[in-house]
Each structure stands twice: as structure tokens, then as C-alpha cells.
Design a protein around this motif. Structure first.
Motif, PDB file in Angstrom:
ATOM      1  N   GLN A 153     -11.365 -40.057  29.287  1.00 48.07           N
ATOM      2  CA  GLN A 153     -11.730 -38.761  28.710  1.00 48.07           C
ATOM      3  C   GLN A 153     -12.412 -38.993  27.372  1.00 48.07           C
ATOM      4  O   GLN A 153     -12.401 -40.101  26.834  1.00 48.07           O
ATOM      5  CB  GLN A 153     -10.488 -37.906  28.498  1.00 48.07           C
ATOM      6  N   ASP A 154     -13.000 -37.942  26.829  1.00 52.55           N
ATOM      7  CA  ASP A 154     -13.559 -37.990  25.479  1.00 52.55           C
ATOM      8  C   ASP A 154     -12.437 -37.606  24.519  1.00 52.55           C
ATOM      9  O   ASP A 154     -12.002 -36.449  24.490  1.00 52.55           O
ATOM     10  CB  ASP A 154     -14.727 -37.007  25.365  1.00 52.55           C
ATOM     11  N   ALA A 155     -11.956 -38.573  23.758  1.00 50.49           N
ATOM     12  CA  ALA A 155     -10.806 -38.336  22.876  1.00 50.49           C
ATOM     13  C   ALA A 155     -11.079 -37.247  21.850  1.00 50.49           C
ATOM     14  O   ALA A 155     -10.172 -36.478  21.505  1.00 50.49           O
ATOM     15  CB  ALA A 155     -10.412 -39.635  22.172  1.00 50.49           C
ATOM     16  N   GLU A 156     -12.308 -37.162  21.360  1.00 48.60           N
ATOM     17  CA  GLU A 156     -12.632 -36.148  20.355  1.00 48.60           C
ATOM     18  C   GLU A 156     -12.568 -34.738  20.948  1.00 48.60           C
ATOM     19  O   GLU A 156     -12.065 -33.815  20.307  1.00 48.60           O
ATOM     20  CB  GLU A 156     -14.021 -36.411  19.769  1.00 48.60           C
ATOM     21  N   ILE A 157     -13.057 -34.585  22.168  1.00 49.88           N
ATOM     22  CA  ILE A 157     -13.008 -33.269  22.812  1.00 49.88           C
ATOM     23  C   ILE A 157     -11.561 -32.869  23.082  1.00 49.88           C
ATOM     24  O   ILE A 157     -11.148 -31.737  22.819  1.00 49.88           O
ATOM     25  CB  ILE A 157     -13.831 -33.270  24.112  1.00 49.88           C
ATOM     26  N   THR A 158     -10.771 -33.811  23.604  1.00 51.20           N
ATOM     27  CA  THR A 158      -9.362 -33.512  23.874  1.00 51.20           C
ATOM     28  C   THR A 158      -8.631 -33.168  22.584  1.00 51.20           C
ATOM     29  O   THR A 158      -7.826 -32.231  22.546  1.00 51.20           O
ATOM     30  CB  THR A 158      -8.680 -34.695  24.568  1.00 51.20           C
ATOM     31  N   ALA A 159      -8.899 -33.922  21.534  1.00 53.13           N
ATOM     32  CA  ALA A 159      -8.233 -33.672  20.251  1.00 53.13           C
ATOM     33  C   ALA A 159      -8.593 -32.297  19.699  1.00 53.13           C
ATOM     34  O   ALA A 159      -7.739 -31.583  19.171  1.00 53.13           O
ATOM     35  CB  ALA A 159      -8.608 -34.762  19.248  1.00 53.13           C
ATOM     36  N   ALA A 160      -9.864 -31.914  19.832  1.00 50.44           N
ATOM     37  CA  ALA A 160     -10.288 -30.597  19.366  1.00 50.44           C
ATOM     38  C   ALA A 160      -9.603 -29.502  20.184  1.00 50.44           C
ATOM     39  O   ALA A 160      -9.149 -28.489  19.634  1.00 50.44           O
ATOM     40  CB  ALA A 160     -11.805 -30.464  19.471  1.00 50.44           C
ATOM     41  N   ALA A 161      -9.513 -29.709  21.500  1.00 48.94           N
ATOM     42  CA  ALA A 161      -8.859 -28.733  22.361  1.00 48.94           C
ATOM     43  C   ALA A 161      -7.381 -28.607  22.012  1.00 48.94           C
ATOM     44  O   ALA A 161      -6.836 -27.501  21.957  1.00 48.94           O
ATOM     45  CB  ALA A 161      -9.021 -29.132  23.824  1.00 48.94           C
ATOM     46  N   LEU A 162      -6.734 -29.731  21.764  1.00 50.72           N
ATOM     47  CA  LEU A 162      -5.318 -29.715  21.388  1.00 50.72           C
ATOM     48  C   LEU A 162      -5.106 -28.981  20.069  1.00 50.72           C
ATOM     49  O   LEU A 162      -4.191 -28.159  19.949  1.00 50.72           O
ATOM     50  CB  LEU A 162      -4.787 -31.146  21.259  1.00 50.72           C
ATOM     51  N   GLY A 164      -6.902 -26.687  18.653  1.00 54.50           N
ATOM     52  CA  GLY A 164      -7.079 -25.250  18.834  1.00 54.50           C
ATOM     53  C   GLY A 164      -5.963 -24.615  19.644  1.00 54.50           C
ATOM     54  O   GLY A 164      -5.465 -23.542  19.294  1.00 54.50           O
ATOM     55  N   ALA A 165      -5.558 -25.287  20.719  1.00 49.21           N
ATOM     56  CA  ALA A 165      -4.534 -24.720  21.598  1.00 49.21           C
ATOM     57  C   ALA A 165      -3.191 -24.595  20.894  1.00 49.21           C
ATOM     58  O   ALA A 165      -2.498 -23.582  21.036  1.00 49.21           O
ATOM     59  CB  ALA A 165      -4.401 -25.580  22.853  1.00 49.21           C
ATOM     60  N   ILE A 166      -2.812 -25.606  20.147  1.00 55.55           N
ATOM     61  CA  ILE A 166      -1.516 -25.574  19.460  1.00 55.55           C
ATOM     62  C   ILE A 166      -1.470 -24.408  18.475  1.00 55.55           C
ATOM     63  O   ILE A 166      -0.507 -23.650  18.424  1.00 55.55           O
ATOM     64  CB  ILE A 166      -1.250 -26.914  18.755  1.00 55.55           C
ATOM     65  N   GLY A 167      -2.540 -24.264  17.696  1.00 54.70           N
ATOM     66  CA  GLY A 167      -2.589 -23.156  16.751  1.00 54.70           C
ATOM     67  C   GLY A 167      -2.555 -21.813  17.446  1.00 54.70           C
ATOM     68  O   GLY A 167      -1.831 -20.899  17.037  1.00 54.70           O
ATOM     69  N   GLU A 168      -3.312 -21.677  18.535  1.00 55.44           N
ATOM     70  CA  GLU A 168      -3.383 -20.409  19.249  1.00 55.44           C
ATOM     71  C   GLU A 168      -2.040 -20.041  19.877  1.00 55.44           C
ATOM     72  O   GLU A 168      -1.621 -18.887  19.839  1.00 55.44           O
ATOM     73  CB  GLU A 168      -4.474 -20.472  20.329  1.00 55.44           C
TER      74      GLU A 168
END
Length: 201
Positions: A153-162, A164-168
Motif C-alpha cells: 500500500q501507499d503508507a502516506e495515503i493510509t496514514a492520511a486516511a487514518l 482523518g478517520a480517527i479524528g472524525e
């Protein structure tokens, strides 16, 4: 010859500034950024409102200092877990759990850090700290990729998704007075984080 403050005076000023920041943090946690006026902070600190400006040039400058300190504590705690001992997937799970539990234990401050309406200067700091969270998540995901604990996977994309998701996921529980089952929420959130990275919950 210009007057120079003595070491004792400097220590006194620094102690007063520290006390002011602590009090301002408590006020923000109680009422949010918008209601944390200079007068409210001064009252909490037991000083005259004008005295605040001996330490900070404006309400915005004080708010930025409050945000930076509180957010840096959370980054430091998360970093200790994500960069600590154990497999990357286990550290990711523990990191999300620790972050969420700390937020739910201090909901007023956590909501202020994550989402509460704020001065543009605080908003800029919020974005900067999100990048720090994302970098921490990206690092542990990269390690998981290297060790085979996570699928490609693209670690940067996953990290950005994580990030955002955690905050949301946390915003609603933090912004409402309705009782939440913290353990259930955290279990669900950690499961989502692991699935996002491709690990078994």
C-alpha cells in the motif's frame, strides 16, 4: 545603560507565564476557543486582564501557545507508543487506543484540539499537527510493509486516511454530553485502523 531583568525577575515572569498557559488551557477545555476570552483567562489565573498582555501580544498568540503545548503532548504520547516495542500492527492498535482513550478522558480539550471553531492561527497549527500525526502513522506503516505485517500500500495515503478517520470518529463523542461506551468505541476504532492498514483486527 539598558535595564536588564535579574535572574529572579526572569524566573518570576516565566512562572507567571506558565501559570497563565495552564489556566488558559483549562478555560479552553471548559468553554472552547470562542468563549475563552482574555478576561475569562485572566479571571481563572487570578490576574487583571491587562496583565495577560505582559506575556502575550494578543488573545490569538495565547491561543496558539495553548494549542501547541496541548497538541505536542498528544503527539509525544502517540510517538512513544508507535515508535516503541512490539510488532508494527500491535503498536498501531495500541497507538490508536491510547490516543482515543486520552481524548475521551478529557473531551473538552480534545474537541478543542481536533475540531472546535477557532482563530485562523489556531487552525493553521491544527493542520501542522495533523501532518505530525500522519508522519507517525506513516512511519509505523512503512515498518509494517518492510516486515511483511501489512500488505502492499501507499503508507502516506493510509496514514492520511487514518489521521482523518480517527479524528472524525471521535468528534461526535467529544462534542456531546450523551454517555458513550468508551471501550466499545475504542474497540471499533482500533479495528477500523487495523483494517485500514490491512492487518487483522
Amino acid at each position: 545603560m539598558a535595564y536588564r531583568k535579574t535572574p529572579a525577575e526572569l524566573r518570576r515572569l516565566e512562572a507567571a507565564r506558565e501559570h497563565l498557559v495552564v489556566c488558559a488551557t483549562e478555560v479552553v477545555a471548559d468553554v472552547g476557543w470562542a468563549q475563552a476570552s482574555v478576561a475569562a483567562v485572566a479571571d481563572a489565573a487570578g490576574i487583571a486582564a491587562g496583565s495577560v498582555y505582559q506575556h502575550f501580544s494578543s488573545k490569538s498568540a495565547l491561543a496558539v501557545e495553548v494549542f501547541r503545548r496541548a497538541a505536542q503532548r498528544e503527539v509525544d504520547v502517540l510517538g512513544e507508543v508507535l515508535e516503541g516495542e512490539g510488532d508494527p500492527d500491535d503498536r498501531l492498535r495500541r497507538g490508536v487506543e491510547v490516543f482515543a482513550r486520552r481524548a475521551l478522558e478529557n473531551p473538552g480539550l480534545a474537541y478543542a484540539l481536533l475540531a472546535a471553531p477557532a482563530d485562523p492561527a489556531v487552525g493553521a497549527e491544527r493542520l501542522a499537527f495533523r501532518r505530525r500525526y500522519r508522519a507517525l502513522f506513516a512511519s509505523v506503516i512503512e515498518e509494517g510493509l518492510t516486515t511483511g505485517r501489512f500488505p502492499g500500500q501507499d503508507a502516506e495515503i493510509t496514514a492520511a486516511a487514518l489521521t482523518g478517520a480517527i479524528g472524525e470518529v471521535l468528534v461526535h463523542p467529544l462534542s456531546t454530553s450523551v454517555a458513550q461506551d468508551a471501550d466499545l468505541l475504542i474497540a471499533g476504532l482500533t479495528a477500523v485502523a487495523l483494517r485500514c492498514a490491512g492487518a487483522a483486527p
